[in-house]
Design an enzyme around this catalytic site. Structure first.
Site, PDB file in Angstrom:
ATOM      1  N   ASP A 259     -10.669  24.862   0.221  1.00  0.00           N
ATOM      2  CA  ASP A 259     -11.138  25.726   1.308  1.00  0.00           C
ATOM      3  C   ASP A 259     -11.383  24.951   2.595  1.00  0.00           C
ATOM      4  OD1 ASP A 259     -13.438  24.401   0.483  1.00  0.00           O
ATOM      5  OD2 ASP A 259     -14.571  26.215  -0.001  1.00  0.00           O
TER       6      ASP A 259
ATOM      7  N   ASP B  65     -27.224  26.600  -2.392  1.00  0.00           N
ATOM      8  CA  ASP B  65     -26.399  25.647  -1.655  1.00  0.00           C
ATOM      9  C   ASP B  65     -26.064  26.176  -0.259  1.00  0.00           C
ATOM     10  OD1 ASP B  65     -24.879  27.619  -3.078  1.00  0.00           O
ATOM     11  OD2 ASP B  65     -23.049  26.550  -2.546  1.00  0.00           O
ATOM     12  N   ASP B  66     -25.803  25.250   0.648  1.00  0.00           N
ATOM     13  CA  ASP B  66     -25.323  25.549   1.997  1.00  0.00           C
ATOM     14  C   ASP B  66     -26.234  26.516   2.742  1.00  0.00           C
ATOM     15  OD1 ASP B  66     -23.282  23.943   1.144  1.00  0.00           O
ATOM     16  OD2 ASP B  66     -21.800  25.539   0.960  1.00  0.00           O
TER      17      ASP B  66
ATOM     18  N   TRP C 256     -20.665  20.067 -10.726  1.00  0.00           N
ATOM     19  CA  TRP C 256     -19.828  20.980  -9.936  1.00  0.00           C
ATOM     20  C   TRP C 256     -18.823  20.089  -9.227  1.00  0.00           C
ATOM     21  CZ3 TRP C 256     -21.563  25.970  -7.133  1.00  0.00           C
ATOM     22  CH2 TRP C 256     -20.646  26.358  -6.176  1.00  0.00           C
TER      23      TRP C 256
ATOM     24  N   ASN D 213     -15.923  19.408  -6.880  1.00  0.00           N
ATOM     25  CA  ASN D 213     -15.209  20.066  -5.782  1.00  0.00           C
ATOM     26  C   ASN D 213     -13.764  19.570  -5.705  1.00  0.00           C
ATOM     27  OD1 ASN D 213     -16.751  22.104  -4.524  1.00  0.00           O
ATOM     28  ND2 ASN D 213     -18.139  20.549  -3.716  1.00  0.00           N
TER      29      ASN D 213
END
Length: 677
Positions: free
Chosen positions: A358, A257-258, A351, A353
């Site tokens: 954050d 990811d990312d 997943w 969020n």
């Protein structure tokens, strides 16, 4: 009279049973209640301990004394001699169990070892009551893998945080913890390297502690930033997994990811890599769980045409694929599951969020957990929540995640939230409720998710107050509104002086302090109404100055203000209703004062830019807090052409004004980086 007494007694018993049932969490799939079985037990006599799950037996023994005169507890798994007579009642479900509480005897029979352990956890909840009621329970989870992924950006949880989490998961029947904090270098940037000895020892301790609570400790590796599709990195990957295996880890995830490298983001390459790990590592270790992949295109809004189908078509079907929903930050709906499962040719591993903060680190997310559909259990291979970096505060939402994933049909977000408050802060429930009610919404972010109902009770009073002032000053309305602010102050004082749950209190103290100051600011504003009505110029100005000082004090409060902290937010509390109400009232009072009086009007700020959070663009480029160096030496904000959709707070800037000096201050929303005044 006798009949009435019997009726009252019967109704009281029903009420007690209902209260007992509601206190069970997660709510069992099937439970039949009876009358009183016995008083709260102190001692038990265990039958079947030699064959039963060792963790379940240890849990019983840690909560009761043992003696022949104690309550008889028969315990075991399907096939054990002690529970053979009850096998027909045991649900034939993974982690299922049968629990019978009768007159001076309890039977706990699991379909497997985890089932027995969960049966003990349910019995412990019943046995915590002054009077233990008769009951028959048949129970099992809707979602087989349910828990938490520590996958946020920011200060990772401490070792103690994680150990306390595992105890919490065991009690609430969560069975997965995925270790993947973005700021652990040996998870991400230095993924090829072994952990230093001290850190390796902590990982080993975590894996052992998780197992004792029936939690599967999943260690995640994030090679996506710089992996090369060559033999050297394949060998490095296997070596790293072997090192972690030697530490006691038996479940693994791979994160892509990312990342932004074109070569690293190819679905076919990632699938080949995952298949290699599956073949050369997982299948050579029979005690290792199936791999989990967090893909690069992990939500619908980022999905292209080829990536996800390539994973679904070419990657081994026993490898699970994570998914965040329609967007990066989203609640999960059936339409989301229909869409993704078709493309990846398997059930997605969610997943979620939430309550991760954050990207809105100044907000504490303490409201009800709602918005996930209740009819998707059969479409899931797993469901994990990405929490806040505040481990204890995250438990408010995680308590509900446990409820939701265990028994979706019975899930009520409001009831689960109320129960979480009672469990987490039993001696200060009302004060904790006040705090949580003022910390619900995320505020405006690049991800768009909002939460309704923040400061709901206050809003009702504020609306009534505003309506009552239409005809002029109203002393009763001012007093009623003052009482609302006093509720905030009193709740803050109660929590700040509490010795209960010190870990929770320590985490949320900066937010409690801010809530108290907001309550004090509100009291000052109500005083201004009265003083303006009385025409008391001097007292009005002095009270306004005190109000301005409180605002300045609030802006100095920081969370995680320690050396090396990655993020140091100035807490935002009650920002959807209470703070706007205070600001609106204050501006209106200043305006009215200036219309009537000349005394010291120079103390009031002349606002050219309204306080708030802004993006700053220069020639089409975004001012960005790169946060490249932990010590910030030689590190300056930069202008970037791209909008940061991964961590938008890097490009968000708080602009505030000192009401006395009339100077503006600009700080970064992520870590409080100061630019100018």
């Amino acid at each position: 009279m006798k009949k009435n007494r019997i009726l009252v007694s019967w109704m009281a018993a029903l009420s007690f049973v209902a209260a007992t049932a509601q206190s069970l969490s997660p709510l069992p799939q099937r439970v039949v209640w009876g009358d009183k079985a016995f008083d709260q037990p102190k001692n038990i006599a265990i039958k079947g301990a030699d064959e039963a799950d060792v963790d379940a037996v240890a849990l019983l023994r840690s909560n009761f004394g043992e003696g022949k005169k104690g309550i008889k507890v028969v315990i075991g798994e399907r096939g054990d001699k002690a529970v053979k007579a009850y096998e027909a009642q045991i649900p034939n479900k993974v982690e299922g169990y049968y629990l019978s509480v009768g007159k001076n005897q309890v039977v706990i029979a699991g379909n497997d070892e985890a089932g027995t352990y969960y049966g003990v956890q349910t019995f412990l909840q019943m046995a915590a009551q002054a009077e233990v009621m008769k009951a028959e329970v048949q129970d099992w989870p809707d979602v087989l893998e349910r828990g938490v992924v520590e996958g946020f950006y920011g200060n990772p949880w401490s070792h103690t945080d994680r150990l306390r989490q595992f105890d919490f998961y065991g009690k609430n029947k969560l069975n997965v913890y995925i270790y993947g904090p973005k700021d652990d270098p040996y998870h991400r940037n230095q993924w090829r390297e072994a952990y230093p000895e001290a850190e390796a020892q902590r990982i080993s301790e975590l894996a052992k502690a998780a197992a004792q609570n029936k939690v599967n400790f999943v260690w995640a590796m994030h090679p996506g930033g710089d992996i090369q599709w060559n033999e050297a990195d394949l060998n490095s990957s296997i070596q790293k997994l072997e090192w972690m295996y030697a530490l006691g880890v038996r479940a693994f995830a791979i994160f892509f990811d990312d990342i932004f490298g074109a070569e690293q983001s190819k679905g076919e390459k990632q699938a080949e890599y995952m298949n290699y790990l599956n073949r050369e590592f997982v299948q050579k270790h029979p005690d290792v769980a199936p791999l989990i992949l967090c893909p690069t295109e992990y939500n619908k809004s980022w999905a292209g045409k080829n990536y996800l189908p390539a994973l679904g078509r070419t990657m081994d079907k026993d490898i699970r694929i994570m998914w965040t929903g329609a967007t990066v930050v989203d609640m999960i709906n059936k339409s989301d599951m229909d869409w993704i499962n078709e493309r990846i040719q398997r059930n997605a591993y969610i997943w979620l969020n939430y309550p991760v903060n954050d990207f809105c680190i100044d907000h504490m997310l303490m409201g009800p957990t709602y918005g996930n559909d209740l009819d998707i259990a059969e479409q899931l291979s797993g469901f994990v929540s990405n929490p806040m970096e505040y481990a204890e505060a995250s438990k408010v939402s995680l308590y509900s995640i446990a409820d939701y994933t265990w028994n979706m049909d019975a899930y009520s977000s409001q009831a689960s939230w109320e129960q979480a408050l009672r469990v987490l802060m039993p001696k200060h429930v009302e004060a904790f409720r006040v705090f949580c009610q003022h910390n619900v919404d995320l505020g405006p972010t690049g991800h768009g998710l909002r939460r309704q109902g923040e400061s709901a009770a206050f809003k009702k009073s504020a609306d009534a107050f505003s309506a009552s002032l239409a005809g002029g000053y109203n002393v009763d309305a001012v007093e009623a509104m003052t009482a609302e602010f006093k509720t905030m102050i009193d709740a803050a004082d109660e929590l700040l002086t509490s010795t209960e749950e010190p870990e929770m209190i320590a985490e949320i103290t900066p937010w409690i302090e801010v809530m108290k100051i907001i309550g004090q600011r509100g009291e000052k504003v109500m005083q201004l109404y009265t003083l303006l009505n009385e025409g008391n110029e001097k007292a009005f100005v002095e009270t306004y100055e005190a109000l301005a000082q409180l605002e300045q004090k609030q802006k100095t409060i920081l969370s995680r203000n320690f050396e090396g902290s990655i993020k140091k937010p100035n807490p935002t509390v009650a920002n959807e209703v209470v703070v706007p109400f205070i600001k609106t009232c204050t501006k209106g009072l200043i305006r009215e004062y200036k219309n009537k009086h000349d005394y010291r009007t120079d103390i009031f700020p002349a606002e050219l830019i309204e306080e708030g959070r802004y993006y700053i663009k220069v020639n089409g480029q975004w001012l960005t807090d790169e946060n490249a160096n932990p010590d910030r030496t030689g590190d300056f904000p930069v202008l970037k052409a791209e909008e940061d959709v991964i961590n938008p707070q890097r490009q968000e800037w708080n602009i505030t004004i000192d009401p006395v000096t009339e100077r503006y201050k600009i700080t970064n929303a992520q870590d409080g980086r100061y630019i100018n005044e």
